[in-house]
Design a protein around this motif. Structure first.
Motif, PDB file in Angstrom:
ATOM      1  N   PRO A   1       0.809  -1.223   0.000  1.00 36.03           N
ATOM      2  CA  PRO A   1       0.000   0.000   0.000  1.00 36.03           C
ATOM      3  C   PRO A   1       0.842   1.274   0.000  1.00 36.03           C
ATOM      4  O   PRO A   1       2.016   1.273   0.389  1.00 36.03           O
ATOM      5  CB  PRO A   1      -0.828  -0.117   1.285  1.00 36.03           C
ATOM      6  N   LEU A   2       0.199   2.370  -0.410  1.00 33.11           N
ATOM      7  CA  LEU A   2       0.845   3.684  -0.441  1.00 33.11           C
ATOM      8  C   LEU A   2       1.517   4.035   0.872  1.00 33.11           C
ATOM      9  O   LEU A   2       2.645   4.545   0.894  1.00 33.11           O
ATOM     10  CB  LEU A   2      -0.217   4.762  -0.725  1.00 33.11           C
ATOM     11  N   ALA A   3       0.798   3.787   1.977  1.00 34.91           N
ATOM     12  CA  ALA A   3       1.325   4.182   3.281  1.00 34.91           C
ATOM     13  C   ALA A   3       2.654   3.492   3.577  1.00 34.91           C
ATOM     14  O   ALA A   3       3.538   4.090   4.211  1.00 34.91           O
ATOM     15  CB  ALA A   3       0.309   3.869   4.384  1.00 34.91           C
ATOM     16  N   GLU A   4       2.814   2.253   3.131  1.00 36.47           N
ATOM     17  CA  GLU A   4       4.070   1.544   3.384  1.00 36.47           C
ATOM     18  C   GLU A   4       5.219   2.148   2.587  1.00 36.47           C
ATOM     19  O   GLU A   4       6.333   2.292   3.087  1.00 36.47           O
ATOM     20  CB  GLU A   4       3.917   0.060   3.047  1.00 36.47           C
ATOM     21  N   ASP A   5       4.948   2.512   1.327  1.00 34.98           N
ATOM     22  CA  ASP A   5       5.985   3.169   0.532  1.00 34.98           C
ATOM     23  C   ASP A   5       6.338   4.515   1.140  1.00 34.98           C
ATOM     24  O   ASP A   5       7.509   4.892   1.212  1.00 34.98           O
ATOM     25  CB  ASP A   5       5.497   3.343  -0.909  1.00 34.98           C
ATOM     26  N   GLY A   6       5.309   5.250   1.603  1.00 36.61           N
ATOM     27  CA  GLY A   6       5.568   6.529   2.257  1.00 36.61           C
ATOM     28  C   GLY A   6       6.359   6.365   3.535  1.00 36.61           C
ATOM     29  O   GLY A   6       7.273   7.148   3.821  1.00 36.61           O
ATOM     30  N   LEU A   7       6.029   5.329   4.316  1.00 36.26           N
ATOM     31  CA  LEU A   7       6.753   5.087   5.563  1.00 36.26           C
ATOM     32  C   LEU A   7       8.219   4.771   5.294  1.00 36.26           C
ATOM     33  O   LEU A   7       9.110   5.207   6.031  1.00 36.26           O
ATOM     34  CB  LEU A   7       6.084   3.940   6.327  1.00 36.26           C
ATOM     35  N   ALA A   8       8.487   4.031   4.226  1.00 41.53           N
ATOM     36  CA  ALA A   8       9.872   3.730   3.857  1.00 41.53           C
ATOM     37  C   ALA A   8      10.630   5.020   3.541  1.00 41.53           C
ATOM     38  O   ALA A   8      11.813   5.166   3.896  1.00 41.53           O
ATOM     39  CB  ALA A   8       9.906   2.784   2.658  1.00 41.53           C
ATOM     40  N   LYS A   9       9.955   5.986   2.908  1.00 40.67           N
ATOM     41  CA  LYS A   9      10.606   7.259   2.590  1.00 40.67           C
ATOM     42  C   LYS A   9      10.799   8.102   3.849  1.00 40.67           C
ATOM     43  O   LYS A   9      11.742   8.885   3.942  1.00 40.67           O
ATOM     44  CB  LYS A   9       9.800   8.020   1.533  1.00 40.67           C
ATOM     45  N   VAL A  10       9.896   7.966   4.831  1.00 44.99           N
ATOM     46  CA  VAL A  10      10.083   8.651   6.117  1.00 44.99           C
ATOM     47  C   VAL A  10      11.317   8.102   6.821  1.00 44.99           C
ATOM     48  O   VAL A  10      12.169   8.841   7.309  1.00 44.99           O
ATOM     49  CB  VAL A  10       8.830   8.493   7.009  1.00 44.99           C
ATOM     50  N   LEU A  11      11.437   6.769   6.867  1.00 43.99           N
ATOM     51  CA  LEU A  11      12.556   6.135   7.569  1.00 43.99           C
ATOM     52  C   LEU A  11      13.895   6.396   6.882  1.00 43.99           C
ATOM     53  O   LEU A  11      14.937   6.390   7.525  1.00 43.99           O
ATOM     54  CB  LEU A  11      12.313   4.627   7.672  1.00 43.99           C
ATOM     55  N   SER A  12      13.857   6.661   5.572  1.00 45.05           N
ATOM     56  CA  SER A  12      15.110   6.949   4.858  1.00 45.05           C
ATOM     57  C   SER A  12      15.440   8.441   4.837  1.00 45.05           C
ATOM     58  O   SER A  12      16.417   8.841   4.214  1.00 45.05           O
ATOM     59  CB  SER A  12      15.027   6.407   3.429  1.00 45.05           C
ATOM     60  N   GLY A  13      14.599   9.263   5.489  1.00 46.17           N
ATOM     61  CA  GLY A  13      14.911  10.686   5.602  1.00 46.17           C
ATOM     62  C   GLY A  13      14.499  11.519   4.408  1.00 46.17           C
ATOM     63  O   GLY A  13      14.892  12.682   4.293  1.00 46.17           O
ATOM     64  N   VAL A  14      13.658  10.958   3.510  1.00 47.96           N
ATOM     65  CA  VAL A  14      13.227  11.709   2.328  1.00 47.96           C
ATOM     66  C   VAL A  14      12.116  12.686   2.670  1.00 47.96           C
ATOM     67  O   VAL A  14      12.081  13.815   2.193  1.00 47.96           O
ATOM     68  CB  VAL A  14      12.761  10.749   1.218  1.00 47.96           C
ATOM     69  N   THR A  15      11.169  12.260   3.534  1.00 46.71           N
ATOM     70  CA  THR A  15      10.051  13.113   3.909  1.00 46.71           C
ATOM     71  C   THR A  15       9.722  12.898   5.381  1.00 46.71           C
ATOM     72  O   THR A  15      10.499  12.255   6.105  1.00 46.71           O
ATOM     73  CB  THR A  15       8.834  12.829   3.000  1.00 46.71           C
ATOM     74  N   THR A  16       8.576  13.429   5.833  1.00 48.84           N
ATOM     75  CA  THR A  16       8.231  13.375   7.258  1.00 48.84           C
ATOM     76  C   THR A  16       6.891  12.679   7.461  1.00 48.84           C
ATOM     77  O   THR A  16       6.082  12.548   6.534  1.00 48.84           O
ATOM     78  CB  THR A  16       8.133  14.796   7.843  1.00 48.84           C
ATOM     79  N   LEU A  17       6.639  12.267   8.709  1.00 51.64           N
ATOM     80  CA  LEU A  17       5.365  11.654   9.043  1.00 51.64           C
ATOM     81  C   LEU A  17       4.211  12.618   8.817  1.00 51.64           C
ATOM     82  O   LEU A  17       3.154  12.238   8.311  1.00 51.64           O
ATOM     83  CB  LEU A  17       5.375  11.202  10.511  1.00 51.64           C
ATOM     84  N   SER A  18       4.395  13.885   9.177  1.00 53.39           N
ATOM     85  CA  SER A  18       3.321  14.869   9.006  1.00 53.39           C
ATOM     86  C   SER A  18       3.005  15.063   7.526  1.00 53.39           C
ATOM     87  O   SER A  18       1.841  15.220   7.144  1.00 53.39           O
ATOM     88  CB  SER A  18       3.714  16.197   9.652  1.00 53.39           C
ATOM     89  N   GLU A  19       4.010  15.034   6.683  1.00 55.84           N
ATOM     90  CA  GLU A  19       3.783  15.195   5.250  1.00 55.84           C
ATOM     91  C   GLU A  19       3.094  13.958   4.677  1.00 55.84           C
ATOM     92  O   GLU A  19       2.229  14.064   3.804  1.00 55.84           O
ATOM     93  CB  GLU A  19       5.133  15.412   4.544  1.00 55.84           C
ATOM     94  N   LEU A  20       3.427  12.781   5.207  1.00 54.10           N
ATOM     95  CA  LEU A  20       2.773  11.551   4.766  1.00 54.10           C
ATOM     96  C   LEU A  20       1.290  11.575   5.146  1.00 54.10           C
ATOM     97  O   LEU A  20       0.430  11.204   4.338  1.00 54.10           O
ATOM     98  CB  LEU A  20       3.478  10.344   5.390  1.00 54.10           C
ATOM     99  N   ARG A  21       0.992  12.053   6.352  1.00 51.17           N
ATOM    100  CA  ARG A  21      -0.402  12.157   6.790  1.00 51.17           C
ATOM    101  C   ARG A  21      -1.162  13.153   5.920  1.00 51.17           C
ATOM    102  O   ARG A  21      -2.310  12.940   5.540  1.00 51.17           O
ATOM    103  CB  ARG A  21      -0.478  12.577   8.254  1.00 51.17           C
ATOM    104  N   ARG A  22      -0.522  14.290   5.613  1.00 50.85           N
ATOM    105  CA  ARG A  22      -1.182  15.321   4.804  1.00 50.85           C
ATOM    106  C   ARG A  22      -1.508  14.792   3.411  1.00 50.85           C
ATOM    107  O   ARG A  22      -2.573  15.073   2.856  1.00 50.85           O
ATOM    108  CB  ARG A  22      -0.268  16.535   4.680  1.00 50.85           C
ATOM    109  N   SER A  23      -0.612  13.999   2.855  1.00 53.89           N
ATOM    110  CA  SER A  23      -0.784  13.536   1.483  1.00 53.89           C
ATOM    111  C   SER A  23      -1.767  12.376   1.368  1.00 53.89           C
ATOM    112  O   SER A  23      -2.558  12.331   0.427  1.00 53.89           O
ATOM    113  CB  SER A  23       0.586  13.101   0.918  1.00 53.89           C
ATOM    114  N   THR A  24      -1.724  11.459   2.316  1.00 52.47           N
ATOM    115  CA  THR A  24      -2.566  10.250   2.214  1.00 52.47           C
ATOM    116  C   THR A  24      -3.824  10.339   3.055  1.00 52.47           C
ATOM    117  O   THR A  24      -4.747   9.553   2.863  1.00 52.47           O
ATOM    118  CB  THR A  24      -1.772   9.004   2.641  1.00 52.47           C
ATOM    119  N   GLY A  25      -3.854  11.274   4.024  1.00 58.78           N
ATOM    120  CA  GLY A  25      -5.001  11.357   4.908  1.00 58.78           C
ATOM    121  C   GLY A  25      -5.065  10.231   5.911  1.00 58.78           C
ATOM    122  O   GLY A  25      -6.106   9.968   6.509  1.00 58.78           O
ATOM    123  N   ARG A  26      -3.909   9.554   6.091  1.00 54.63           N
ATOM    124  CA  ARG A  26      -3.893   8.385   6.995  1.00 54.63           C
ATOM    125  C   ARG A  26      -2.847   8.617   8.072  1.00 54.63           C
ATOM    126  O   ARG A  26      -1.831   9.226   7.818  1.00 54.63           O
ATOM    127  CB  ARG A  26      -3.564   7.105   6.243  1.00 54.63           C
TER     128      ARG A  26
END
Length: 505
Positions: free
Chosen positions: A480-505
């Protein structure tokens, strides 16, 4: 002095503060430019620049300086970059335009379409050039001009977020709207109905298309300009942010001889950019690639692109029927909006064509349900579907000022991943730095790819619900999208708040 051309003009030598008194047209015509090298002022010219031009430049700037000659192409490049970097032009031009606004709206005379050239242009045209140039310099995707009772607001959309700019004077509204309509070849007299138009401008040698939309509102006319950067159409797939395994699967899909490949996501999620990058990876010398779009955002070399015109009967469905008579190998349908278009898309895919199209759904499994809800029989969709790619855009952390933090324990528990608590991640520096905007710089994609495996095709044929489709897809490698986003959070590409804003999750 020796007229032999020297080497390259360094970026650090460019001095935008020195060219205020030097019209860009004059600088280009004469091939001269003031530079600052190691704190010293230098007058640079091309090998063919006459000595008189150096003397005239000294008169314009009121100071003698050393002369140097560089290749003509270097001089042209340096002139474009220097004038592009000039800051504060919009505010100054607004003040100038306010003084001229009492003289009536812009009369629509044809000034140069080069934003760097303002000499001799009407004051309102100078202001429009200035705000467009500033938006291009900042990398904005849209400009909003919004009239309110007490002010005229100008906002730029940067990395998906709107940022307010200094407000122009309220009396500037009428001439500003008139100027934008003239540029986009819209009806100046029509103020009661929405209108759309297209303008084309240049920044030096770089051409930029601008989609202009006007709608009547309570306080006047609201204008939104979409800036279409042509280089965005040339992005390789590798720069879209796809995970390595997903990218390999996506490239493999491009070799499919027929079938439907869906790209889904809300407006502004980068679907068009992904599809253009995908088409750019095809061998257009050996394949006949045709698109039908609304609107055509970028011109793609080697590809036939059709613009829909509903007012004259050229819709996605009718245009697609004619496209099928053009012996295509690959077809891109800008959006599947109705049953008629969906039926032709499916029929085209079942008769030996590879078809790309987009849908507005939240995730990849939801695209199957959307197609069947439109009226496509599940057994036909099961035979035609090859894959669904869903995506969103998230802002990238600025690598220069990002701050290291620990993964919050409550977030880890909410995600069902308690082992992540305390893991090092990053957050945006609220104040940002000179290299970014609020701690972010640029955007990247997060993706999920659902492949039409035999098991999934059988579930589609049986009209299975979304939850069951997702479970079967997961067995085939779907993440799922959230897992790909979480991988980018853990690698320092983006943030949790930005992932929430983009996916609504």
């Amino acid at each position: 002095m020796d007229a032999a051309a020297e080497g390259r003009i360094e970026e650090s030598w460019l001095a935008p503060d020195l060219v205020d008194a030097v019209p860009v047209d004059w600088a280009r015509r004469n091939g001269v430019l003031p530079l600052r090298i190691g704190g010293r002022k230098i007058y640079a010219g091309a090998p063919e620049t006459p000595l008189q031009a150096f003397e005239d430049l000294a008169l314009l700037l009121g100071e003698e300086a050393e002369w140097r000659r560089f290749a003509a192409e270097e001089i042209r490049r340096a002139i474009d970059k220097t004038y592009f970097r000039r800051a504060g032009a919009a505010t100054a031009a607004a003040a100038l335009a306010e003084g001229a606004a009492g003289g009536g709206a812009d009369d629509g005379r044809r000034e140069s379409d080069d934003l760097l050239s303002s000499g001799g242009a009407a004051p309102v045209a100078q202001y429009v050039n200035a705000i467009l140039l500033e938006a291009v310099r900042l990398g904005a995707s849209d400009i909003h001009v919004e009239p309110f009772a007490d002010k005229l607001a100008v906002r730029y959309r940067l990395d998906g977020i709107l940022y307010e700019q200094p407000s122009p004077p309220r009396p500037l509204e009428a001439p500003l709207v008139a100027r934008l309509k003239v540029m986009a070849k819209m009806d100046l007299a029509e103020k009661r109905l929405p209108q759309d138009g297209v303008a084309r401008v240049r920044v030096g040698s770089r051409e930029i298309d601008i989609r202009v939309s006007s709608v009547p509102v309570a306080e006047g006319e609201r204008i939104v300009l979409r800036i279409l950067h042509r280089e965005a159409a040339n992005l390789p797939l590798e720069r879209l942010g796809m995970a390595e395994g997903l990218l390999a699967e996506w490239k493999r899909l491009l070799a499919s001889p027929h079938g439907i490949i869906l790209v889904t996501g809300p407006t502004g999620s980068g679907k068009t950019t992904t599809l253009y990058a995908t088409l750019g990876g095809l061998d257009t010398a050996r394949l006949n690639v045709l698109t039908i779009e609304d609107p055509i955002e970028y011109q793609l070399p080697g590809i036939g692109q059709i613009q829909v015109h509903p007012k004259i009967g050229l819709t996605f469905a009718s245009g697609l029927r004619h496209v099928l008579r053009q012996d295509p190998d690959v077809i891109l349908v800008g959006e599947t909006r109705d049953l008629e278009t969906a039926e032709i898309v499916v029929r085209a895919s079942l008769t030996g064509h590879l078809v790309f199209t987009t849908l507005h759904t939240n995730d990849a499994p939801g695209a199957v349900v959307r197609m069947t809800d439109m009226g496509i029989p599940p057994y036909l969709l099961a035979s035609a579907l090859r894959a669904v790619l869903a995506q969103r855009l998230v802002r990238r952390l600025c690598p220069h000022c990002r701050e290291a933090v620990e993964f919050p324990a409550d977030e880890a528990a909410r995600l069902g991943r308690p082992e992540l608590a305390g893991r090092p991640v990053f957050r945006a520096h609220a104040a940002g730095c000179p290299a970014c905007l609020g701690g972010y710089k640029g955007r990247t994609g997060i993706h999920e790819l659902m492949l039409a495996t035999p098991e999934l095709a059988e579930a589609v044929r049986l009209n299975a619900p979304v939850r069951e489709l997702a479970a079967i897809a997961a067995e085939g490698g779907y993440r799922p999208l959230a897992e790909d986003g979480l991988a980018k959070v853990l690698s320092g590409v983006t943030t949790l708040s930005e992932l929430r804003r983009s996916t609504g999750r």
